[in-house]
Design a protein around this motif. Structure first.
Motif, PDB file in Angstrom:
ATOM      1  N   PRO A 100       0.809  -1.224   0.000  1.00  0.00           N
ATOM      2  CA  PRO A 100       0.000   0.000   0.000  1.00  0.00           C
ATOM      3  C   PRO A 100       0.843   1.276   0.000  1.00  0.00           C
ATOM      4  O   PRO A 100       0.519   2.234  -0.698  1.00  0.00           O
ATOM      5  CB  PRO A 100      -0.825  -0.136   1.281  1.00  0.00           C
ATOM      6  N   ARG A 104       0.832   4.319  -2.808  1.00  0.00           N
ATOM      7  CA  ARG A 104       0.587   5.740  -2.520  1.00  0.00           C
ATOM      8  C   ARG A 104       1.751   6.605  -3.015  1.00  0.00           C
ATOM      9  O   ARG A 104       1.539   7.686  -3.580  1.00  0.00           O
ATOM     10  CB  ARG A 104       0.375   5.919  -1.022  1.00  0.00           C
ATOM     11  N   SER A 141      -7.988   1.362  -7.037  1.00  0.00           N
ATOM     12  CA  SER A 141      -8.098   2.499  -6.124  1.00  0.00           C
ATOM     13  C   SER A 141      -7.278   3.649  -6.681  1.00  0.00           C
ATOM     14  O   SER A 141      -6.319   3.451  -7.424  1.00  0.00           O
ATOM     15  CB  SER A 141      -7.620   2.117  -4.714  1.00  0.00           C
ATOM     16  N   ASP A 166      -8.096   6.425  -1.998  1.00  0.00           N
ATOM     17  CA  ASP A 166      -6.761   6.139  -1.446  1.00  0.00           C
ATOM     18  C   ASP A 166      -6.066   5.136  -2.352  1.00  0.00           C
ATOM     19  O   ASP A 166      -6.483   3.972  -2.460  1.00  0.00           O
ATOM     20  CB  ASP A 166      -6.899   5.577  -0.034  1.00  0.00           C
ATOM     21  N   HIS A 169      -5.356   1.409  -1.298  1.00  0.00           N
ATOM     22  CA  HIS A 169      -6.371   0.458  -0.861  1.00  0.00           C
ATOM     23  C   HIS A 169      -6.516  -0.764  -1.767  1.00  0.00           C
ATOM     24  O   HIS A 169      -6.917  -1.833  -1.294  1.00  0.00           O
ATOM     25  CB  HIS A 169      -7.714   1.167  -0.685  1.00  0.00           C
ATOM     26  N   LEU A 172      -3.840  -3.039  -0.564  1.00  0.00           N
ATOM     27  CA  LEU A 172      -4.171  -3.536   0.773  1.00  0.00           C
ATOM     28  C   LEU A 172      -5.239  -4.623   0.697  1.00  0.00           C
ATOM     29  O   LEU A 172      -5.135  -5.650   1.373  1.00  0.00           O
ATOM     30  CB  LEU A 172      -4.636  -2.382   1.656  1.00  0.00           C
ATOM     31  N   HIS A 173      -6.278  -4.407  -0.106  1.00  0.00           N
ATOM     32  CA  HIS A 173      -7.298  -5.437  -0.286  1.00  0.00           C
ATOM     33  C   HIS A 173      -6.682  -6.704  -0.882  1.00  0.00           C
ATOM     34  O   HIS A 173      -6.989  -7.825  -0.461  1.00  0.00           O
ATOM     35  CB  HIS A 173      -8.410  -4.930  -1.211  1.00  0.00           C
TER      36      HIS A 173
END
Length: 296
Positions: A100, A104, A141, A166, A169, A172-173
């Protein structure tokens, strides 16, 4: 007069490993003009025969289309491939597996270079790409307007699930679901190890395991989500923590009798014991989650 066919969005694809090649073939089959690049050019030869246009460099490939999809080995390879590319006005969709935080940072990196950015987490293996009934999909995302604009094109290889602005995400998922998968595999492999030396057919045992895990997983996962959201960890508990911890010695003794290492299940049992020591005997297993979160 005959109406003109609807023009399909041109796509540039960087990366032609097994997944990238599967993605490429679905876009070609759907009629999308496709420019491809791979660090090893020979991998593009089969796709060129199917209509793809090869690019001599990643920068050349990026220049060919507004929509640029990246499916490379890791975040470092993404930075290296795009180092000399002009991203101004480009729509960059990164399907490379990253963390993640990397997603970002890459989103900010793309924004500074004039591009809109979407991150993606592919929940499929290559044979599932282009096969809707296989159930594969991609988490996305990042920029919502970018996702809305290209959703139809992105949905050609696999289903799409948007999980928010974000940029981290999707990754992360992706990692959360895969982590659950590996945890499940750990239990499955322990179960097969228990019967390994016995006169039990593993082929006949397998559907029993599938049926049991299927019956247990759905309700348990749903309950965990509800309990974490509500904070009422003892709500609707059928098998409480105290009872389950009391059964742990039987599981460990059985493993010992069968000559099987308990290393795949012992860490979870230890977490159960720790949670019980906090006086949470009437809860189910959900409280283990908070033991894993640092600072909780």
């Amino acid at each position: 007069m005959t109406a003109n066919p609807i023009e399909k969005t041109p796509v540039t694809l960087l990366g032609l490993g097994a997944m990238g090649t599967a993605l490429a073939r679905t876009w070609l089959a759907a009629g999308h003009p496709l420019t491809v690049w791979n660090r090893t050019p020979a991998r593009a030869s089969g796709l060129v025969g199917e209509g793809a246009k090869p690019a001599g460099s990643a920068a050349e490939a990026v220049a060919a289309s507004t929509l640029v999809v990246v499916c490379l080995l890791d975040d470092t390879s993404v930075g290296e491939a795009l180092a000399d590319a002009d991203l101004t006005g480009k729509d960059l969709v990164n399907l490379t597996t990253t963390t993640p935080a990397q997603a970002r940072a890459r989103a900010e990196w793309a924004r500074e270079r004039g591009a809109r950015y979407l991150d993606g987490g592919i929940m499929a293996v290559p044979p599932m790409i282009g096969v809707p009934e296989a159930g594969g999909y991609v988490f996305y995302s990042g920029a919502s307007e970018l996702f809305a604009q290209h959703r139809e094109t992105l949905a050609v290889p696999a289903g799409t699930t948007y999980v928010g602005e974000d940029a981290g995400h999707a990754a992360l998922h992706d990692v959360a679901l895969l982590s659950a998968m590996y945890g499940m595999f750990a239990g499955v492999h322990h179960a097969f190890a228990l019967i390994r030396k016995e006169d039990i057919d593993p082929v006949a045992f397998a559907p029993l395991l599938v049926d049991w895990i299927t019956a247990m997983a759905g309700p348990s996962i749903t309950q965990t989500g509800r309990q974490l959201a509500s904070g009422t960890l003892a709500e609707d508990v059928v098998s409480n923590l105290a009872m389950q911890v009391a059964g742990v010695p039987t599981f460990l003794a059985t493993a010992d009798e069968q000559g099987v290492s308990p290393e795949l299940i012992s860490p979870y049992f230890e977490l159960m014991r720790r949670r019980l020591a906090l006086g949470s005997g009437e809860e189910g297993l959900t409280g283990v989650v908070d033991l894993l979160v640092r600072g909780e």
